[in-house]
Write a protein that holds these residues in place. Sequence first.
Motif, PDB file in Angstrom:
ATOM      1  N   UNK A  17       1.026  -0.960   0.220  1.00  0.00           N
ATOM      2  CA  UNK A  17       0.142  -0.295   0.204  1.00  0.00           C
ATOM      3  C   UNK A  17       0.882   1.242   0.365  1.00  0.00           C
ATOM      4  N   UNK A  18       0.124   1.693  -0.951  1.00  0.00           N
ATOM      5  CA  UNK A  18       1.600   3.548  -1.071  1.00  0.00           C
ATOM      6  C   UNK A  18       0.760   4.611  -1.000  1.00  0.00           C
ATOM      7  N   UNK A  19      -0.869   4.431  -0.383  1.00  0.00           N
ATOM      8  CA  UNK A  19      -2.214   5.611  -0.774  1.00  0.00           C
ATOM      9  C   UNK A  19      -2.635   5.473   0.573  1.00  0.00           C
ATOM     10  N   UNK A 336     -11.486  -6.841   3.587  1.00  0.00           N
ATOM     11  CA  UNK A 336      -9.852  -5.974   4.276  1.00  0.00           C
ATOM     12  C   UNK A 336      -8.725  -6.018   3.232  1.00  0.00           C
ATOM     13  N   UNK A 337      -8.085  -6.286   2.231  1.00  0.00           N
ATOM     14  CA  UNK A 337      -6.591  -6.169   1.147  1.00  0.00           C
ATOM     15  C   UNK A 337      -7.564  -5.177   0.319  1.00  0.00           C
ATOM     16  N   UNK A 338      -8.243  -4.722   0.175  1.00  0.00           N
ATOM     17  CA  UNK A 338      -9.376  -3.716  -1.021  1.00  0.00           C
ATOM     18  C   UNK A 338      -9.289  -1.915   0.098  1.00  0.00           C
ATOM     19  N   UNK A 339      -9.316  -2.786   1.508  1.00  0.00           N
ATOM     20  CA  UNK A 339      -9.546  -0.947   2.377  1.00  0.00           C
ATOM     21  C   UNK A 339      -7.487  -0.830   2.701  1.00  0.00           C
ATOM     22  N   UNK A 340      -7.042  -1.561   2.260  1.00  0.00           N
ATOM     23  CA  UNK A 340      -5.715  -1.197   2.259  1.00  0.00           C
ATOM     24  C   UNK A 340      -4.946  -0.441   1.474  1.00  0.00           C
ATOM     25  N   UNK A 341      -6.245  -0.615   0.240  1.00  0.00           N
ATOM     26  CA  UNK A 341      -5.429   0.332  -0.968  1.00  0.00           C
ATOM     27  C   UNK A 341      -6.560   1.535  -1.502  1.00  0.00           C
ATOM     28  N   UNK A 342      -7.190   1.310   0.264  1.00  0.00           N
ATOM     29  CA  UNK A 342      -8.340   2.960  -0.222  1.00  0.00           C
ATOM     30  C   UNK A 342      -9.340   2.439  -1.230  1.00  0.00           C
ATOM     31  N   UNK A 348     -11.785   0.253  -8.419  1.00  0.00           N
ATOM     32  CA  UNK A 348     -11.040   1.465  -7.895  1.00  0.00           C
ATOM     33  C   UNK A 348      -9.483   0.630  -7.253  1.00  0.00           C
ATOM     34  N   UNK A 349      -9.582  -0.266  -7.451  1.00  0.00           N
ATOM     35  CA  UNK A 349      -8.657  -1.377  -6.158  1.00  0.00           C
ATOM     36  C   UNK A 349      -8.022  -1.365  -7.730  1.00  0.00           C
ATOM     37  N   UNK A 355      -2.459   2.927 -10.935  1.00  0.00           N
ATOM     38  CA  UNK A 355      -1.305   4.002 -10.978  1.00  0.00           C
ATOM     39  C   UNK A 355      -0.073   4.125 -10.108  1.00  0.00           C
ATOM     40  N   UNK A 356      -0.393   3.025  -9.383  1.00  0.00           N
ATOM     41  CA  UNK A 356       0.920   2.853  -8.973  1.00  0.00           C
ATOM     42  C   UNK A 356       1.789   0.922  -8.847  1.00  0.00           C
ATOM     43  N   UNK A 357       1.683   1.117 -10.439  1.00  0.00           N
ATOM     44  CA  UNK A 357       2.933  -0.031 -10.756  1.00  0.00           C
ATOM     45  C   UNK A 357       3.409  -0.929  -9.692  1.00  0.00           C
TER      46      UNK A 357
END
Length: 375
Positions: A17-19, A336-342, A348-349, A355-357
């Motif tokens: 995760x980067x966001x 839960x995984x989707x929530x880590x990546x906003x 959106x996932x 956006x963040x390869x």
Amino acid sequence: MVLLKRSYAFADIGLLPQEKSELESRSLVDLSVEVGPTILKTPIVASPMDTVCEEQMAHAMDVHGGVGIIHRFSPIIEQRAHFLSAMHLLGSSKEYHNLGVAVGVVEDYQERLKSLVNIYSIELARAPDKYKNLYLWICFDTANGFSILTENAVRWFKHESGLYNSNRMVIMAGNVASRQGYAFLDDLGVDVARVGIGGGSGCSTSMVTGVGVGSVSMLTELKDEKNRNNRKSILMMDGGITQSGDAVKSFAVGAELVMMGRLLAGYEESAGPIIRDITGKKYKAYRGSSSKAVLKTINTINGQEKFRAAEGIETYVEYKGPIDEFVVEFRLGLKSAFSYFNANTFKEFRDYFEAYPDSMVVLSESAKYERTPKQ
């Protein structure tokens, strides 16, 4: 000179995760995926294996927002009965219901399709209110989907049979493992391309034939083909899904659906009887669709003695009771995984990794060990 590519499986990668996540609750995550004319609330598909999906599994998948594909390894009259029983189990309260059937690409597939689509049409006419939201999935089920046999079968169904209804049906075909195979299926106009050769836990294709590459590498190449040439067919990962985290990784790489076999085997709703050993412990059978037992069944159905190399194993899995808790926990893992990546939605996932390869990393052996729970 042979150019060798490096091949990666799900265990070889991790997601970073980067966001900052703005989600206040994982319950807000919507896992829905549009597939042709319908929607799946949960992006999971029960494999058309004769130890996995008949009417009870198909019903359970639909209840939880997925779809089950009723296997083809029985006489037409029996598959028709399983399909009709599954239709009767479905309610009419949801906006979308999904139910699938599998056929081959040789021998009796035309007769099967006529019989199955006919009963679907009859029931739809008999109870239009109950079945108005029921979408029929047709799975052209074969180990090598990149073949003239698949082309002939799909073209016949879509353009010659008079059976196809694009407003109510989803066409799935495969399996393929290369960008050329995926492009072939997309050109045929299938809604879902079944991806994966040799990666299933019941499959011995790679051992028998040497064919197959790691799931992550496969999906990466096919996603590139999809993006470069604006391909429409959805990628469905079939094989290699051993836990919800593997499904998450497949979605990050390019899949929108995952097909599962062994993970669903052994539950109350999986096809086949419960077997007890001498201690009373319960099991259910599990076998690959190209195992010796299944190939023998196909020969019996078709009244022939055709010899093929078996590309599947036969085993037993522990009986696990009703499947509801498993599917609920699997869905929660995805959310839960989707929530880590906003990500509030599936789109959106997927967009996050566009956006963040660099949010996908290759793990060293020590990193894999470090990330594995210890007893």
